[in-house]
Design a protein around this motif. Structure first.
Motif, PDB file in Angstrom:
ATOM      1  N   ASP A  15       0.918  -1.088   0.042  1.00  0.00           N
ATOM      2  CA  ASP A  15      -0.074  -0.171   0.067  1.00  0.00           C
ATOM      3  C   ASP A  15       0.858   1.439  -0.107  1.00  0.00           C
ATOM      4  OD1 ASP A  15      -1.507   2.307   0.856  1.00  0.00           O
ATOM      5  OD2 ASP A  15      -2.815   0.886   2.074  1.00  0.00           O
ATOM      6  N   GLU A  18      -0.089   4.202   2.612  1.00  0.00           N
ATOM      7  CA  GLU A  18       0.539   3.893   3.728  1.00  0.00           C
ATOM      8  C   GLU A  18       2.033   4.083   3.988  1.00  0.00           C
ATOM      9  OE1 GLU A  18      -1.244   1.796   6.559  1.00  0.00           O
ATOM     10  OE2 GLU A  18      -3.069   2.034   5.874  1.00  0.00           O
ATOM     11  N   GLU A  21       3.024   7.743   4.084  1.00  0.00           N
ATOM     12  CA  GLU A  21       2.522   8.535   5.042  1.00  0.00           C
ATOM     13  C   GLU A  21       3.361   8.013   6.455  1.00  0.00           C
ATOM     14  OE1 GLU A  21      -0.927   7.410   8.413  1.00  0.00           O
ATOM     15  OE2 GLU A  21      -1.728   7.910   6.278  1.00  0.00           O
TER      16      GLU A  21
END
Length: 104
Positions: A15, A18, A21
């Motif tokens: 992902d 993710e 982040e």
């Protein structure tokens, strides 16, 4: 100066939102650490990623390595994101530069 060369290959299906982040959070923390100099990311055509991280001293790098949130992020990255990685911690043998804007 201490330079960390961090080479990674991601797991299939990561992902990326993710991961981005988490990376942004780690940069926010690291850049506030005493002795932090710089951080840059590069991606190769073969899928390998390279990060260059500079700290002023081995002690400054050690403080970052042992930061509790960084340690938790390392564990998460091994579980969720990385197929493999390699970390090399280096002290420059020579350091010089050229800048067209600054006459010598």
């Amino acid at each position: 100066m201490i330079v960390t060369v961090f080479r990674t290959t991601m797991l299939d299906g990561v992902d990326e939102g993710e991961l981005a982040e988490l990376g942004e959070r780690m940069y926010a923390l690291a850049s506030k650490m005493p002795g932090f100099i710089s951080y840059k990311d590069f991606a190769a055509a073969d899928g390998e990623n390279l990060s260059l991280i500079e700290f002023e001293s081995p002690e400054a790098l050690l403080a970052w390595r042992e930061h509790p949130e960084h340690k938790a992020a390392q564990k998460r990255a091994r579980m969720e994101f990385f197929q493999e990685y390699r970390i090399q911690v280096l002290a420059p043998v020579r350091d010089y530069s050229f800048n067209r804007e600054t006459p010598s």
